[in-house]
Design a protein around this motif. Sequence first.
Motif, short mmCIF file in Angstrom:
data_model
loop_
_atom_site.label_atom_id
_atom_site.label_comp_id
_atom_site.label_asym_id
_atom_site.label_seq_id
_atom_site.Cartn_x
_atom_site.Cartn_y
_atom_site.Cartn_z
N VAL A 182 -10.47 2.23 -7.59
CA VAL A 182 -9.69 1.18 -8.24
C VAL A 182 -8.26 1.27 -7.72
N MET A 183 -7.72 0.10 -7.34
CA MET A 183 -6.37 0.06 -6.79
C MET A 183 -5.48 -0.78 -7.70
N SER A 184 -4.28 -0.30 -7.90
CA SER A 184 -3.32 -1.04 -8.69
C SER A 184 -1.93 -0.70 -8.16
N ARG A 185 -1.14 -1.74 -7.93
CA ARG A 185 0.22 -1.55 -7.41
C ARG A 185 0.28 -0.64 -6.19
N GLY A 186 -0.65 -0.87 -5.28
CA GLY A 186 -0.61 -0.15 -4.00
C GLY A 186 -1.22 1.23 -4.01
N LEU B 161 -4.31 4.15 -5.50
CA LEU B 161 -5.62 4.31 -6.10
C LEU B 161 -5.44 4.96 -7.47
N THR B 162 -6.01 4.32 -8.48
CA THR B 162 -5.90 4.88 -9.83
C THR B 162 -7.21 5.51 -10.28
N LEU C 161 -13.91 -1.19 -3.41
CA LEU C 161 -12.49 -1.15 -3.73
C LEU C 161 -12.20 -2.33 -4.66
N LEU C 162 -11.86 -1.98 -5.90
CA LEU C 162 -11.64 -2.99 -6.93
C LEU C 162 -10.17 -2.97 -7.35
N GLY C 163 -9.77 -4.06 -7.99
CA GLY C 163 -8.40 -4.09 -8.49
C GLY C 163 -7.90 -5.51 -8.60
N VAL D 125 0.89 -1.17 0.00
CA VAL D 125 0.00 0.00 0.00
C VAL D 125 0.92 1.22 0.00
N ASP D 126 0.71 2.08 -0.99
CA ASP D 126 1.69 3.14 -1.24
C ASP D 126 1.02 4.51 -1.16
N ASN D 127 1.11 5.15 0.03
CA ASN D 127 0.60 6.53 0.15
C ASN D 127 -0.87 6.66 -0.21
N LEU D 128 -1.68 5.77 0.32
CA LEU D 128 -3.09 5.73 -0.08
C LEU D 128 -3.98 6.55 0.86
#
Length: 236
Positions: A207-211, A213-214, A34-36, A19-22
């Motif tokens: 939508v979450m991808s690689r930690g 939210l996109t 929360l999808l991904g 999880v990157d700075n979410l």
Amino acid sequence: MSRVVINNLSVRRGNKLAVDNLSLTLEAGKITALLGPNGAGKSSLVLALAGVLPVEGGTVEIDGQLVSAKAPEVIRAAGLAAVPEGHRVLAGLSVHDNLLAAGFGHKASVAEEAVADVYGIFPELAERKAQKAGSMSGGQQQMLALGQALVARPKFILADEMSLGLSPLIVKRLMGVVVKLAEQGTGILLIEQFTHIALKLADEANVMSRGRLTFSGAPGKLIDEPDILHRAYLAQ
Ligand SMILES: Nc1ncnc2c1ncn2[C@@H]1O[C@H](COP(=O)(O)OP(=O)(O)OP(=O)(O)O)[C@@H](O)[C@H]1O
């Protein structure tokens, strides 16, 4: 109104940030989807919010109370309960004892009352009070896992892939309960592999991808523009 405010949260798994700075806010009475793709970091986020995984950076507040890096029981008492992926019930214990165990820390009378409420929501469990949890079907075990979270009378529920491996009928049953809980004021974080179900129920979609939210916005936008989701799955 009650809210969970997640601010710049980072969670490390091994040598990478899962999880990157979410940043994300959950609100009372709302279903936040929360999808991904697999490995995006959704389960790591849930486990960190529940206090099971350590937080590398950032904060989580429930109604202004800082709960990040607190013990799981403190976070649960503050009003946030997780239903982790894979309906982890205590297989060797009866349904009733599973629910009572989830009420640990409450006064016995309070726990009994909360367990009775769970039986009201899930008569399927009331009929199986004495049955060993491990001998029940996957759907019944998932009801029990959700019931365990409900025993804490949470303001917020984090539901991680509840429908995984279950029949459409059971998924419908579980989602019906989720919608009812939201109508009664519980805030829900709904992580779902069946994106169409989540988007139909959700008030807000992420939508979450690689930690990270996109996408954050209206569920309808993801239905109208499926490429947004496809890109997230391809990027992972
Ligand atoms: N026990 C673990 N030890 C080390 N790294 C892990 C562990 N579990 C998951 N990871 C890594 O953390 C990252 C995020 O995984 P996570 O399970 O949170 O994603 P997810 O979006 O929930 O996917 P899934 O739906 O498959 O559970 C991935 O790179 C994954 O490989």
